[in-house]
Design an enzyme around this catalytic site. Structure first.
Site, short mmCIF file in Angstrom:
data_model
loop_
_atom_site.label_atom_id
_atom_site.label_comp_id
_atom_site.label_asym_id
_atom_site.label_seq_id
_atom_site.Cartn_x
_atom_site.Cartn_y
_atom_site.Cartn_z
N THR A 60 0.80 -1.13 -0.16
CA THR A 60 0.02 -0.07 0.06
C THR A 60 0.95 0.94 0.00
OG1 THR A 60 -1.78 -1.21 1.15
CG2 THR A 60 -2.11 1.31 1.23
N CYS A 61 1.94 1.15 0.85
CA CYS A 61 2.74 2.44 0.93
C CYS A 61 3.54 2.76 -0.45
CB CYS A 61 3.86 2.03 2.12
SG CYS A 61 3.28 1.71 3.48
N SER A 62 3.92 1.44 -1.20
CA SER A 62 4.55 1.88 -2.36
C SER A 62 3.88 2.17 -3.64
CB SER A 62 5.82 0.83 -2.54
OG SER A 62 6.73 0.82 -1.57
#
Length: 164
Positions: A60-62
């Site tokens: 999700t972060c990347s």
């Protein structure tokens, strides 16, 4: 310290670990040396957008979180934001590599390490089970918190996304 909320002063003792980007250490496999980044001092007279992620290089972060902030950098600058920073529990070397992997070759986004999630724990926004930073966003304007919210659903980007 309780959870930060709009109207609160940003704490006076917040220090992250950081490796500034330099051209001579620009390759993703090159390592600079971590320095202490005194956010309380550096941000005292600036408008700052901070978003925290559970971990660099995670899905999700990347895939969504960081790219949205990168795309919206011009909008933040147009609204008077001086600094955009991402915070994670990862060490400064991982955070530096994550910045390089995303082609951030200047200080348009600071990739800051929150060692042992110290800051996130101090505001009660670390994940109790993993000890990692939670997923949250803060806006600090000249030392005052004007926005603060924590995602409560795993993988959600409802309150920490890059609404500029």
């Amino acid at each position: 310290m309780p959870v930060l909320k709009p109207g609160d002063s940003f704490p006076s003792d917040v220090v992250f670990s950081y490796i500034p980007y330099t051209e001579e250490k620009g390759d993703i496999t090159a390592c600079g040396l971590p320095i202490s980044y005194n956010a309380s001092k550096e941000w005292a007279d600036k408008k700052v957008v901070v978003f925290a992620v559970p971990g660099a290089f995670t899905p999700t972060c990347s895939v969504s979180h960081l790219p949205g902030y990168i795309q919206n950098l011009p909008n933040f600058k147009a609204k008077g934001v001086d600094i955009v920073a991402v915070v994670a529990f990862n060490d400064a070397f991982v955070m530096s590599a994550w910045g390089k992997a995303n082609k951030i070759t200047d200080d348009s986004i600071l990739f800051l390490s929150d060692p042992d999630a110290k800051f996130s724990k101090s505001i009660d926004w670390a994940d109790a089970a993993s000890g990692r930073t939670g997923r949250y966003a803060l806006v600090i304007d000249h030392g005052k918190v004007t926005y603060a919210d924590l995602e409560t659903e795993r993988g959600s980007l409802k309150v920490s996304f890059q609404d500029s």
